[in-house]
Design an enzyme around this catalytic site. Structure first.
Site, mmCIF file in Angstrom:
data_model
loop_
_atom_site.group_PDB
_atom_site.id
_atom_site.type_symbol
_atom_site.label_atom_id
_atom_site.label_comp_id
_atom_site.label_asym_id
_atom_site.label_seq_id
_atom_site.Cartn_x
_atom_site.Cartn_y
_atom_site.Cartn_z
ATOM 1 N N HIS A 233 0.857 -1.191 0.000
ATOM 2 C CA HIS A 233 0.000 0.000 0.000
ATOM 3 C C HIS A 233 0.893 1.242 0.000
ATOM 4 O O HIS A 233 1.887 1.282 0.712
ATOM 5 C CB HIS A 233 -0.894 0.014 1.245
ATOM 6 C CG HIS A 233 -1.966 1.061 1.190
ATOM 7 N ND1 HIS A 233 -1.720 2.386 1.473
ATOM 8 C CD2 HIS A 233 -3.266 0.975 0.836
ATOM 9 C CE1 HIS A 233 -2.842 3.069 1.303
ATOM 10 N NE2 HIS A 233 -3.806 2.243 0.923
ATOM 11 N N CYS A 271 -3.628 2.329 -4.626
ATOM 12 C CA CYS A 271 -4.608 3.140 -3.886
ATOM 13 C C CYS A 271 -4.655 4.522 -4.529
ATOM 14 O O CYS A 271 -3.731 5.319 -4.374
ATOM 15 C CB CYS A 271 -4.224 3.219 -2.409
ATOM 16 S SG CYS A 271 -5.351 4.264 -1.443
ATOM 17 N N HIS A 298 -7.537 0.007 -4.509
ATOM 18 C CA HIS A 298 -8.311 0.809 -3.560
ATOM 19 C C HIS A 298 -8.838 1.986 -4.344
ATOM 20 O O HIS A 298 -8.038 2.774 -4.862
ATOM 21 C CB HIS A 298 -7.410 1.374 -2.457
ATOM 22 C CG HIS A 298 -7.093 0.408 -1.368
ATOM 23 N ND1 HIS A 298 -6.426 0.792 -0.228
ATOM 24 C CD2 HIS A 298 -7.368 -0.908 -1.222
ATOM 25 C CE1 HIS A 298 -6.291 -0.266 0.568
ATOM 26 N NE2 HIS A 298 -6.841 -1.308 -0.008
ATOM 27 N N ASP A 345 -12.314 2.447 -1.054
ATOM 28 C CA ASP A 345 -11.531 2.801 0.131
ATOM 29 C C ASP A 345 -12.406 3.742 0.963
ATOM 30 O O ASP A 345 -13.595 3.862 0.708
ATOM 31 C CB ASP A 345 -10.206 3.441 -0.320
ATOM 32 C CG ASP A 345 -9.072 3.186 0.669
ATOM 33 O OD1 ASP A 345 -9.358 2.753 1.795
ATOM 34 O OD2 ASP A 345 -7.904 3.433 0.319
ATOM 35 N N HIS A 346 -11.816 4.389 1.927
ATOM 36 C CA HIS A 346 -12.583 5.241 2.847
ATOM 37 C C HIS A 346 -13.844 5.853 2.225
ATOM 38 O O HIS A 346 -13.821 6.299 1.079
ATOM 39 C CB HIS A 346 -11.714 6.397 3.329
ATOM 40 C CG HIS A 346 -10.413 5.939 3.871
ATOM 41 N ND1 HIS A 346 -9.307 6.736 3.917
ATOM 42 C CD2 HIS A 346 -10.034 4.752 4.399
ATOM 43 C CE1 HIS A 346 -8.307 6.064 4.448
ATOM 44 N NE2 HIS A 346 -8.719 4.852 4.743
ATOM 45 N N TYR A 362 -14.274 4.078 7.589
ATOM 46 C CA TYR A 362 -14.894 2.789 7.248
ATOM 47 C C TYR A 362 -16.359 2.738 7.639
ATOM 48 O O TYR A 362 -16.870 1.734 8.130
ATOM 49 C CB TYR A 362 -14.064 1.627 7.835
ATOM 50 C CG TYR A 362 -12.728 1.563 7.135
ATOM 51 C CD1 TYR A 362 -12.597 0.877 5.928
ATOM 52 C CD2 TYR A 362 -11.625 2.268 7.605
ATOM 53 C CE1 TYR A 362 -11.399 0.874 5.233
ATOM 54 C CE2 TYR A 362 -10.415 2.265 6.915
ATOM 55 C CZ TYR A 362 -10.319 1.566 5.733
ATOM 56 O OH TYR A 362 -9.131 1.565 5.031
HETATM 57 C C1 DNO Z 1 -5.614 4.223 3.113
HETATM 58 C C2 DNO Z 1 -6.224 3.008 3.638
HETATM 59 C C3 DNO Z 1 -5.397 2.423 4.791
HETATM 60 C C4 DNO Z 1 -4.629 1.198 4.368
HETATM 61 C C5 DNO Z 1 -3.450 0.764 5.158
HETATM 62 C C6 DNO Z 1 -2.708 -0.353 4.424
HETATM 63 O O1 DNO Z 1 -5.649 4.572 1.981
HETATM 64 O O2 DNO Z 1 -6.459 2.131 2.618
HETATM 65 O O3 DNO Z 1 -6.290 2.080 5.805
HETATM 66 O O4 DNO Z 1 -5.499 0.158 4.342
HETATM 67 O O5 DNO Z 1 -2.581 1.802 5.359
HETATM 68 O O6 DNO Z 1 -1.802 -0.989 5.159
HETATM 69 MN MN MN Z 2 -5.934 2.828 0.518
#
Ligand code: DNO
Ligand code: MN
Length: 390
Positions: A233, A271, A298, A345-346, A362
């Site tokens: 990531h 990501c 992501h 993602d978020h 999340y």
């Molecule tokens: C940020 C998210 C984070 C991610 C971790 C991976 O973009 O996706 O929570 O999952 O940093 O290790």
């Molecule tokens: Mn991410």
């Protein structure tokens, strides 16, 4: 088609597996958060989680994260033991059919934001603001030697920012910057962070990079044998913070990773939100260059401003053109005859999400909205392909 998943923090998550299945996901991304970093993920513990997910009608698609012990990042202490354990965990995961592991190589902290509840029209979002962050570093953390990291202008701006904050907002800033690692409800303390930072003194970008490459080359035989792929990531934010080096922030870092490791099982978690926070990162260009080594996606978008601050925009807004990325991913999947796991993602925290005990970023409804928008874009891509006879 992309494999639709959501991150699930395990039994401690206020969002249930049934919720995720109802959102239209066929899989989840999860981790054994109760196992201390470095210890082996046993076959028994993996099976237990796997069966739980399968009982909800989904599959455990990706591990996020199998965390890398700080000793491995520094290559001191018990690092050899943690690497040996890591290999066993990979073997156990592979035997249970879990083939993608996401991790990161950011020392001390995982992702970092200065505001976990930045108001937008559609709820609240995560935000990173430099003045706020520098104010935290200078006046809350009071990191030894911090002054030399900032220009007089930056320090003045941070000071002005900090002086205007109410006591309550100072506390909010502190708790946002010191939130714990993903999946942990335990926050960092100031002393904690300072002690951890001290252990990384003298480790610069080159050194950290070489520790990453050595680690990956050492576990590569285990990756090949187990069939597991490692998807790193990106740094989040993709800039050095707190005097710590960053080694996965832009295309040159990815090139270095691929040039210095030997196994095809070493790849990326692309990501778009993290890479996209850096203006120079041309996401479609990066996707085209590194596509065949992208093992997990992501999808989220960040909106940057002139000062390099950013917040997490709606999935259809912001600076990352997700439609283009989804289009490229679709082409890649056809060419390589594979299906890439993806998670929204978020997401934003909508009003209704406040009633659910979820982790920052999340939320359930906010992420479901993101997922719906992503599915809509993907549908349009397929429609367009069909019209072109592809
Ligand atoms: C940020 C998210 C984070 C991610 C971790 C991976 O973009 O996706 O929570 O999952 O940093 O290790
Ligand atoms: Mn991410």
């Amino acid at each position: 088609m992309l494999q639709k998943t959501m991150r699930w923090y395990g039994p401690q998550d206020g969002v249930s597996l049934q919720d995720i299945a109802q959102a239209g996901c066929t899989g989840v991304v999860t981790a054994l958060h109760h196992i201390p970093v470095g210890e082996i993920w046993t076959d028994q513990e993996i099976k237990k989680r796997k069966h739980e997910v399968e009982a909800a009608g989904m599959v455990w698609q990706v591990v996020e994260s199998l965390p890398v012990h700080e000793d491995i990042k520094r290559r001191n202490g018990n690092f050899q033991r943690w690497i040996d354990n890591y290999k066993i965990s990979l073997q156990n995961l592979g035997e249970n059919g879990i083939q993608v592991v996401t991790y990161n190589f950011m020392p001390v902290l995982d992702w970092l934001r200065t505001d976990l509840h930045y108001p937008t029209k559609t709820g609240t979002a995560l935000r990173f603001e430099w003045d706020a962050f520098r104010a935290f570093d200078l006046f809350i953390l009071k990191r030894p030697g911090v002054e030399k990291d900032y220009t007089t202008e930056q320090t003045e701006a941070a000071k002005a920012y900090f002086e205007k904050l109410s006591e309550e907002n100072k506390a909010r800033l502190a708790s946002s910057c010191m939130q714990g690692l993903p999946g942990s409800k335990e926050a960092f303390s100031r002393e904690n962070i300072l002690a951890l930072l001290k252990e990384f003194e003298g480790i610069d970008e080159k050194t950290l990079q070489s520790h990453l490459f050595q680690f990956l080359n050492e576990i590569s035989p285990a990756l090949e044998k187990s069939g597991v792929k490692m998807a790193i990531h990106p740094d989040d934010p993709p800039f050095p913070v707190l005097g710590l080096p960053r080694i996965m922030s832009h295309a040159d870092h990815i090139r270095a990773l691929l040039e210095n490791t030997t196994s095809q099982h070493v790849g990326l978690c692309f990501c778009t939100g993290s890479f996209g926070a850096r203006k120079e990162n041309d996401l479609p260009k990066m996707f085209k260059e590194f596509g065949s080594r992208i093992y997990f996606l992501h999808l989220r978008s960040t909106a940057r401003d002139q000062g390099g601050n950013f917040f997490e925009a709606d999935h259809l807004a912001g600076d990352a053109n997700l439609y283009t990325i989804i289009k490229l991913a679709t082409e890649l999947q056809h060419v390589e005859n594979r299906s890439i796991p993806m998670r929204p993602d978020h997401g934003h925290q909508l009003q209704i999400d406040a009633a659910i005990d979820s982790f920052p970023g999340y939320s359930f409804v906010g992420r479901m909205k993101g997922l719906a928008e992503i599915c809509g874009m993907e549908h349009a891509v397929y429609q367009e392909r069909a019209e072109k006879g592809l």
